[in-house]
Design a protein around this motif. Structure first.
Motif, mmCIF file in Angstrom:
data_model
loop_
_atom_site.group_PDB
_atom_site.id
_atom_site.type_symbol
_atom_site.label_atom_id
_atom_site.label_comp_id
_atom_site.label_asym_id
_atom_site.label_seq_id
_atom_site.Cartn_x
_atom_site.Cartn_y
_atom_site.Cartn_z
ATOM 1 N N HIS A 1 7.139 0.743 14.145
ATOM 2 C CA HIS A 1 5.857 1.248 14.640
ATOM 3 C C HIS A 1 5.232 2.209 13.637
ATOM 4 O O HIS A 1 4.021 2.149 13.364
ATOM 5 C CB HIS A 1 6.034 1.945 15.989
ATOM 6 N N GLN A 2 6.037 3.117 13.105
ATOM 7 C CA GLN A 2 5.509 4.113 12.178
ATOM 8 C C GLN A 2 5.042 3.470 10.879
ATOM 9 O O GLN A 2 4.004 3.831 10.326
ATOM 10 C CB GLN A 2 6.568 5.179 11.885
ATOM 11 N N GLN A 3 5.821 2.512 10.383
ATOM 12 C CA GLN A 3 5.433 1.815 9.163
ATOM 13 C C GLN A 3 4.097 1.079 9.347
ATOM 14 O O GLN A 3 3.229 1.114 8.464
ATOM 15 C CB GLN A 3 6.518 0.826 8.749
ATOM 16 N N CYS A 4 3.941 0.421 10.483
ATOM 17 C CA CYS A 4 2.699 -0.305 10.736
ATOM 18 C C CYS A 4 1.518 0.646 10.872
ATOM 19 O O CYS A 4 0.409 0.357 10.389
ATOM 20 C CB CYS A 4 2.837 -1.172 11.985
ATOM 21 N N ALA A 5 1.751 1.782 11.524
ATOM 22 C CA ALA A 5 0.688 2.787 11.654
ATOM 23 C C ALA A 5 0.304 3.345 10.287
ATOM 24 O O ALA A 5 -0.885 3.500 9.968
ATOM 25 C CB ALA A 5 1.137 3.912 12.584
ATOM 26 N N ASP A 6 1.308 3.647 9.464
ATOM 27 C CA ASP A 6 1.039 4.174 8.120
ATOM 28 C C ASP A 6 0.349 3.136 7.241
ATOM 29 O O ASP A 6 -0.523 3.482 6.432
ATOM 30 C CB ASP A 6 2.345 4.629 7.464
ATOM 31 N N LEU B 1 -1.029 -10.295 7.189
ATOM 32 C CA LEU B 1 0.124 -9.459 6.889
ATOM 33 C C LEU B 1 1.261 -10.386 6.493
ATOM 34 O O LEU B 1 1.595 -11.328 7.218
ATOM 35 C CB LEU B 1 0.545 -8.621 8.099
ATOM 36 N N ALA B 2 1.843 -10.129 5.330
ATOM 37 C CA ALA B 2 3.009 -10.879 4.857
ATOM 38 C C ALA B 2 4.136 -9.890 4.595
ATOM 39 O O ALA B 2 3.911 -8.675 4.515
ATOM 40 C CB ALA B 2 2.675 -11.666 3.601
ATOM 41 N N LEU C 1 0.804 -1.220 0.000
ATOM 42 C CA LEU C 1 0.000 0.000 0.000
ATOM 43 C C LEU C 1 0.836 1.268 0.000
ATOM 44 O O LEU C 1 0.287 2.367 0.125
ATOM 45 C CB LEU C 1 -0.942 0.004 1.218
ATOM 46 N N GLY C 2 2.151 1.147 -0.132
ATOM 47 C CA GLY C 2 3.017 2.318 -0.170
ATOM 48 C C GLY C 2 3.379 2.676 -1.594
ATOM 49 O O GLY C 2 2.540 2.658 -2.502
ATOM 50 N N CYS C 3 4.650 2.988 -1.803
ATOM 51 C CA CYS C 3 5.126 3.402 -3.120
ATOM 52 C C CYS C 3 6.120 2.402 -3.689
ATOM 53 O O CYS C 3 6.763 1.655 -2.950
ATOM 54 C CB CYS C 3 5.794 4.781 -3.031
ATOM 55 N N ASP C 4 6.227 2.405 -5.004
ATOM 56 C CA ASP C 4 7.198 1.567 -5.708
ATOM 57 C C ASP C 4 8.489 2.367 -5.841
ATOM 58 O O ASP C 4 8.596 3.272 -6.664
ATOM 59 C CB ASP C 4 6.649 1.198 -7.086
ATOM 60 N N GLY D 1 2.828 -4.987 3.258
ATOM 61 C CA GLY D 1 3.611 -3.864 3.759
ATOM 62 C C GLY D 1 3.361 -2.614 2.942
ATOM 63 O O GLY D 1 2.389 -2.501 2.190
ATOM 64 N N LEU D 2 4.258 -1.640 3.104
ATOM 65 C CA LEU D 2 4.179 -0.398 2.335
ATOM 66 C C LEU D 2 5.023 -0.548 1.069
ATOM 67 O O LEU D 2 4.608 -1.172 0.122
ATOM 68 C CB LEU D 2 4.613 0.782 3.197
#
Length: 305
Positions: free
Chosen positions: A129-134, A150-151, A53-56, A110-111
């Motif tokens: 923590h921040q990555q999981c929150a985002d 979550l993988a 769900l983040g960026c490539d 993940g992101l």
């Protein structure tokens, strides 16, 4: 009731295969996921699609991006540097809905797959923590039913990540290589959700073995899958690999797996058959598998519950 995982007779068991589809790039989303959905519909099987769900940020790892240029596309060499990094969550929102509409299970990957693959295991706790929150915030922005799992890319893990796994958010995780479902323990941190490890080698790992070629790799993977496990096998397919350039391989595997009176299903289907209160706890260790130079998180020795 006694869980099937411990009473199943391997002699009488039918082969069971669970599919996790990893999506690691923009091209995988746009081409690989639709290709695999069409193939799975043809064979009437469901799988677990794992969406980032983040960026490539492929362009920020130029050597890796260059090696993967055939599967990710030449443009990916510049993502996050010369070109803006594509937003995978926004791009994948419609595909997440399509996956559910087609009966598939949806999990999160993940992101940024590139960042998680290279940084996750050695990151500091605040970053985790921040990555999981985002990640959760990005998922809420998309909306819909809670994700199943979550993988993590390249089977990387961190104690703080285990601590972030709440049954209110995820029914299970899939972050390690192993043989049976279990509750993972790493550096004293115990996961609150069960882990479904990947049991079979990937196509890339098999292709690095002596005598294995693109023309016969399906035969070697099939031979590996013939070693039955009580909870069945888990195969990790790639939207970029099996979904595009080796789509015919995925079709051959489905033909062979279903042809031996086996069943092909999503990861979460295995969890529904198990009394989770009886699952063992295992340490997570680090090791390498044949055909890969990377250290991966692996199911290790059992520990007291």
């Amino acid at each position: 009731a006694t869980p099937e995982i411990y009473t199943l007779s391997l002699h009488d068991a039918l082969p069971i295969f669970a599919l996790r589809v990893e999506i690691g790039s923009l091209r995988g989303l746009r081409e690989g996921v639709p290709n695999l959905m069409r193939l799975f519909s043809e064979f009437q099987v469901r799988a677990t699609f794992l969406f980032p769900l983040g960026c490539d940020y492929a362009g920020r790892s130029p050597l890796s991006a260059w090696r993967a240029r055939r599967r990710q596309g030449l443009a990916a060499l510049a993502y996050g540097t010369l070109l803006a990094a594509p937003e995978l969550g926004r791009e994948g929102a419609a595909l997440i809905s399509a996956a559910r509409d087609n009966g598939h299970e949806v999990g999160l990957f993940g992101l940024s797959p590139q960042q998680w693959a290279h940084r996750l295991a050695h990151a500091d706790t605040d970053w985790i923590h921040q990555q999981c929150a985002d990640l959760w915030s990005a998922y809420l922005d998309i909306g819909g039913v809670a994700p199943a799992a979550l993988a993590t890319p390249d089977w990387q893990v961190h104690p703080a990540l285990l601590g972030e796994l709440s049954p209110a958010r995820y029914r299970f995780s899939s972050m390690t290589r192993g043989r049976l479902p279990y509750y993972p323990v790493l550096q004293g941190v115990r996961s609150a959700v069960p882990e479904i490890p990947t049991t079979l080698p990937t196509v890339d790992e098999m292709l690095r073995q002596p005598g294995v070629t693109a023309g016969n790799v399906h035969e070697f993977l099939y031979a590996e899958s013939r070693h039955l496990l009580p909870a069945g096998h888990v195969y990790a397919a790639s939207a970029e690999r099996e979904g595009i350039e080796m789509l015919s391989l995925m079709e051959k595997l489905l033909v062979m797996w279903k042809g031996q009176d086996g069943s092909v299903r999503a990861l979460g289907d295995a969890i529904r058959e198990i009394d989770l209160s009886t699952l063992p706890h295992h340490q997570v260790g680090w090791g390498k598998v044949d055909g890969s130079d990377r250290h991966m998180a692996m199911q290790s020795v059992a520990v007291p519950a």
